[in-house]
Design a protein around this motif. Structure first.
Motif, short mmCIF file in Angstrom:
data_model
loop_
_atom_site.label_atom_id
_atom_site.label_comp_id
_atom_site.label_asym_id
_atom_site.label_seq_id
_atom_site.Cartn_x
_atom_site.Cartn_y
_atom_site.Cartn_z
N ASN A 1 1.01 -1.25 -0.04
CA ASN A 1 0.12 0.07 -0.27
C ASN A 1 0.81 1.28 -0.07
O ASN A 1 1.44 1.58 0.89
CB ASN A 1 -0.87 -0.08 1.17
CG ASN A 1 -2.07 1.09 1.25
OD1 ASN A 1 -1.65 2.15 0.45
ND2 ASN A 1 -3.05 1.12 1.86
N GLU B 1 0.46 3.80 3.02
CA GLU B 1 1.13 3.48 4.34
C GLU B 1 2.62 3.50 4.17
O GLU B 1 3.30 3.91 5.18
CB GLU B 1 0.58 1.79 4.69
CG GLU B 1 -0.70 1.74 4.89
CD GLU B 1 -0.90 0.23 4.88
OE1 GLU B 1 0.10 -0.70 4.83
OE2 GLU B 1 -2.06 -0.14 5.30
N LYS B 2 3.21 3.52 3.10
CA LYS B 2 4.74 3.56 2.85
C LYS B 2 4.96 5.19 3.16
O LYS B 2 5.87 5.52 3.52
CB LYS B 2 5.37 3.04 1.64
CG LYS B 2 5.21 1.60 1.54
CD LYS B 2 6.12 1.07 2.57
CE LYS B 2 6.19 -0.53 2.56
NZ LYS B 2 6.80 -1.03 3.64
N VAL C 1 3.14 7.43 4.77
CA VAL C 1 2.94 7.61 6.27
C VAL C 1 4.09 7.29 7.02
O VAL C 1 4.64 7.94 8.01
CB VAL C 1 1.65 7.13 6.57
CG1 VAL C 1 1.70 7.20 8.03
CG2 VAL C 1 0.51 7.78 5.98
N GLU C 2 4.48 5.91 6.72
CA GLU C 2 5.73 5.48 7.50
C GLU C 2 6.88 6.07 7.24
O GLU C 2 7.73 6.63 8.08
CB GLU C 2 5.84 4.03 6.84
CG GLU C 2 7.28 3.42 7.59
CD GLU C 2 7.29 1.97 7.06
OE1 GLU C 2 8.69 1.51 6.84
OE2 GLU C 2 6.48 1.33 6.78
N LEU C 3 7.17 6.88 5.94
CA LEU C 3 8.26 7.61 5.65
C LEU C 3 8.27 8.87 6.61
O LEU C 3 9.22 9.28 7.17
CB LEU C 3 8.34 7.83 4.03
CG LEU C 3 9.65 9.14 3.54
CD1 LEU C 3 10.89 8.40 4.17
CD2 LEU C 3 9.34 9.47 2.34
N TYR C 4 7.30 9.48 6.39
CA TYR C 4 7.09 10.99 7.16
C TYR C 4 7.09 10.68 8.67
O TYR C 4 7.45 11.69 9.40
CB TYR C 4 5.60 11.66 6.61
CG TYR C 4 5.61 12.02 5.09
CD1 TYR C 4 6.94 12.54 4.85
CD2 TYR C 4 4.85 11.66 4.32
CE1 TYR C 4 6.88 13.03 3.48
CE2 TYR C 4 5.04 11.77 3.06
CZ TYR C 4 6.23 12.64 2.67
OH TYR C 4 5.97 12.92 1.40
N GLU C 5 6.67 9.49 9.19
CA GLU C 5 6.87 9.38 10.75
C GLU C 5 8.26 9.18 11.11
O GLU C 5 8.76 9.85 12.07
CB GLU C 5 5.69 8.11 11.03
CG GLU C 5 4.42 8.41 11.10
CD GLU C 5 3.66 6.97 11.40
OE1 GLU C 5 4.36 6.06 11.20
OE2 GLU C 5 2.49 7.00 11.57
N ARG C 6 8.93 8.70 10.25
CA ARG C 6 10.48 8.61 10.56
C ARG C 6 11.08 9.87 10.59
O ARG C 6 11.97 10.30 11.04
CB ARG C 6 11.21 7.58 9.54
CG ARG C 6 10.56 6.05 9.73
CD ARG C 6 11.46 5.01 9.17
NE ARG C 6 11.82 5.47 7.72
CZ ARG C 6 11.93 4.48 6.56
NH1 ARG C 6 11.44 3.39 6.86
NH2 ARG C 6 11.97 4.95 5.43
N THR D 1 10.03 12.00 13.39
CA THR D 1 10.86 11.48 14.79
C THR D 1 12.21 12.13 14.39
O THR D 1 12.68 12.43 15.39
CB THR D 1 10.97 9.94 14.61
OG1 THR D 1 9.61 9.40 14.79
CG2 THR D 1 11.82 9.25 15.91
#
Length: 134
Positions: free
Chosen positions: A104, A107-108, A110-115, A118
């Protein structure tokens, strides 16, 4: 410092690209302004400019932790296309092919932006600790 250029060769809007990247990285205008030695209103004006000179672009890129070329050529569609096409890459262990049916791209992203978020929070904390110790 920052200028508009009527003879600009690219149709990319530098200011909008900076804004998109800044928002994706969850960096507020005030934080970017502080790092660049500008006011929040200066950042707002900068984000409305179609063309930003190389010296200022390099400073902004350095503060955001990206390359100036990424800002100049940023295109959301290309980012999404690159993520969608990652399953077409072949790896020696075929790990990407085993999940191709469940991949998806949102989702990737979102995962990138969350990293990235952080990482930026860690940078801010380090800078706060450094400034408190001085």
């Amino acid at each position: 410092m920052v200028t508009g250029s009527p003879d600009m060769k690219s149709s990319k809007h530098h200011g909008k690209n900076i804004q998109k990247i800044r928002v994706y990285m969850n960096v507020k205008q005030e934080a970017l302004a502080t790092d660049l030695g500008l006011s929040q209103q200066g950042i707002s004006a900068l984000e409305k400019m179609e063309y930003i000179d190389d010296a200022m672009m390099d400073k902004i890129a350095d503060v955001l932790g990206v390359s100036a070329d990424l800002i100049r050529d940023f295109d959301e569609r290309n980012v999404i296309n690159n993520i969608n096409n990652v399953r077409d890459c072949s790896f020696s262990d075929n790990s990407i092919n085993s999940v191709a049916g469940t991949f998806n791209p949102l989702e990737k992203i979102v995962e990138l932006y969350e990293r990235l978020l952080t990482s930026e929070r860690e940078k801010v904390e380090i800078l706060r600790n450094k400034s408190n110790n001085e």
